[in-house]
Design a protein around this motif. Structure first.
Motif, PDB file in Angstrom:
ATOM      1  N   ASP A  74      41.001  21.393  22.040  1.00 15.84           N
ATOM      2  CA  ASP A  74      40.320  21.736  22.722  1.00 15.84           C
ATOM      3  C   ASP A  74      40.576  21.650  24.078  1.00 15.84           C
ATOM      4  OD1 ASP A  74      37.846  23.821  23.265  1.00 15.84           O
ATOM      5  OD2 ASP A  74      36.804  21.924  23.920  1.00 15.84           O
ATOM      6  N   GLU A  75      40.848  20.472  24.645  1.00 14.09           N
ATOM      7  CA  GLU A  75      41.219  19.737  25.619  1.00 14.09           C
ATOM      8  C   GLU A  75      42.528  19.853  25.805  1.00 14.09           C
ATOM      9  OE1 GLU A  75      41.700  15.586  25.745  1.00 14.09           O
ATOM     10  OE2 GLU A  75      39.595  15.268  24.954  1.00 14.09           O
ATOM     11  N   GLU A  93      37.864  33.320  23.907  1.00 20.48           N
ATOM     12  CA  GLU A  93      36.924  34.309  22.765  1.00 20.48           C
ATOM     13  C   GLU A  93      37.211  33.253  21.507  1.00 20.48           C
ATOM     14  OE1 GLU A  93      36.814  38.290  23.393  1.00 20.48           O
ATOM     15  OE2 GLU A  93      36.167  38.536  24.922  1.00 20.48           O
ATOM     16  N   LEU A  94      38.443  33.385  21.005  1.00 21.08           N
ATOM     17  CA  LEU A  94      38.874  32.671  19.478  1.00 21.08           C
ATOM     18  C   LEU A  94      38.130  31.442  19.453  1.00 21.08           C
ATOM     19  CD1 LEU A  94      39.280  33.222  16.773  1.00 21.08           C
ATOM     20  CD2 LEU A  94      41.472  32.833  17.883  1.00 21.08           C
ATOM     21  N   CYS A  95      38.736  30.678  20.900  1.00 20.59           N
ATOM     22  CA  CYS A  95      38.284  29.196  21.054  1.00 20.59           C
ATOM     23  C   CYS A  95      36.994  29.037  21.089  1.00 20.59           C
ATOM     24  CB  CYS A  95      38.913  28.598  22.455  1.00 20.59           C
ATOM     25  SG  CYS A  95      40.740  28.725  21.465  1.00 20.59           S
ATOM     26  N   GLU A  96      36.024  29.550  21.338  1.00 17.04           N
ATOM     27  CA  GLU A  96      34.725  29.582  21.894  1.00 17.04           C
ATOM     28  C   GLU A  96      33.938  30.531  20.965  1.00 17.04           C
ATOM     29  OE1 GLU A  96      32.125  28.881  24.183  1.00 17.04           O
ATOM     30  OE2 GLU A  96      33.459  28.451  25.083  1.00 17.04           O
ATOM     31  N   ILE A  97      34.501  31.349  19.789  1.00 16.53           N
ATOM     32  CA  ILE A  97      34.431  30.927  18.362  1.00 16.53           C
ATOM     33  C   ILE A  97      34.090  29.749  17.399  1.00 16.53           C
ATOM     34  CG2 ILE A  97      34.320  32.190  16.241  1.00 16.53           C
ATOM     35  CD1 ILE A  97      35.217  34.206  17.889  1.00 16.53           C
ATOM     36  N   PHE A  98      35.620  29.607  17.398  1.00 14.24           N
ATOM     37  CA  PHE A  98      35.457  27.957  16.941  1.00 14.24           C
ATOM     38  C   PHE A  98      34.849  26.804  16.676  1.00 14.24           C
ATOM     39  CE2 PHE A  98      39.391  30.114  15.744  1.00 14.24           C
ATOM     40  CZ  PHE A  98      39.686  30.616  13.962  1.00 14.24           C
ATOM     41  N   ARG A  99      34.436  26.669  18.372  1.00 12.45           N
ATOM     42  CA  ARG A  99      33.254  25.766  18.978  1.00 12.45           C
ATOM     43  C   ARG A  99      32.427  25.839  18.157  1.00 12.45           C
ATOM     44  NH1 ARG A  99      35.426  27.149  23.792  1.00 12.45           N
ATOM     45  NH2 ARG A  99      37.918  26.095  24.451  1.00 12.45           N
TER      46      ARG A  99
END
Length: 100
Positions: A74-75, A93-99
């Motif tokens: 994430d960093e 947006e994809l990173c937000e979903i995984f978070r």
């Protein structure tokens, strides 16, 4: 911009462009703010994250470090997005979903 980078490297802007060695880079670079400090910060912090991932993985064994591994990845994305500006809306947006 190229002039700032040339000043940091104690050379001329033409030397910076010549070192890049890409056709058309002189016109592409003209007037752009290349944010050399932010780019350098990303490169060095990314190298540190790579070493962290290697330590966390201990080879191919995660050893219960999956949560910390996720934090490091994430960093990495945050640095790519903010400091190197090499992300896009869809990846963010994809990173937000995984978070989530």
């Amino acid at each position: 911009n190229v002039s700032k980078i040339a000043q940091l490297l104690s050379c001329s802007p033409k030397d910076v462009i010549a070192d890049i060695g890409l056709p058309g880079s002189d016109t592409w670079l003209e007037g752009r703010d290349l944010c050399p400090l932010e780019r350098a910060r990303h490169v060095f912090s990314e190298a540190m994250r790579v070493h962290s991932v290697l330590e966390l993985c201990g080879g191919y064994e995660f050893g219960g470090q999956a949560e910390r591994l996720g934090e490091v990845l994430d960093e990495s994305h945050a640095s790519c997005s903010r400091s190197f500006e090499c992300s896009c809306k869809e990846l963010d947006e994809l990173c937000e979903i995984f978070r989530g």
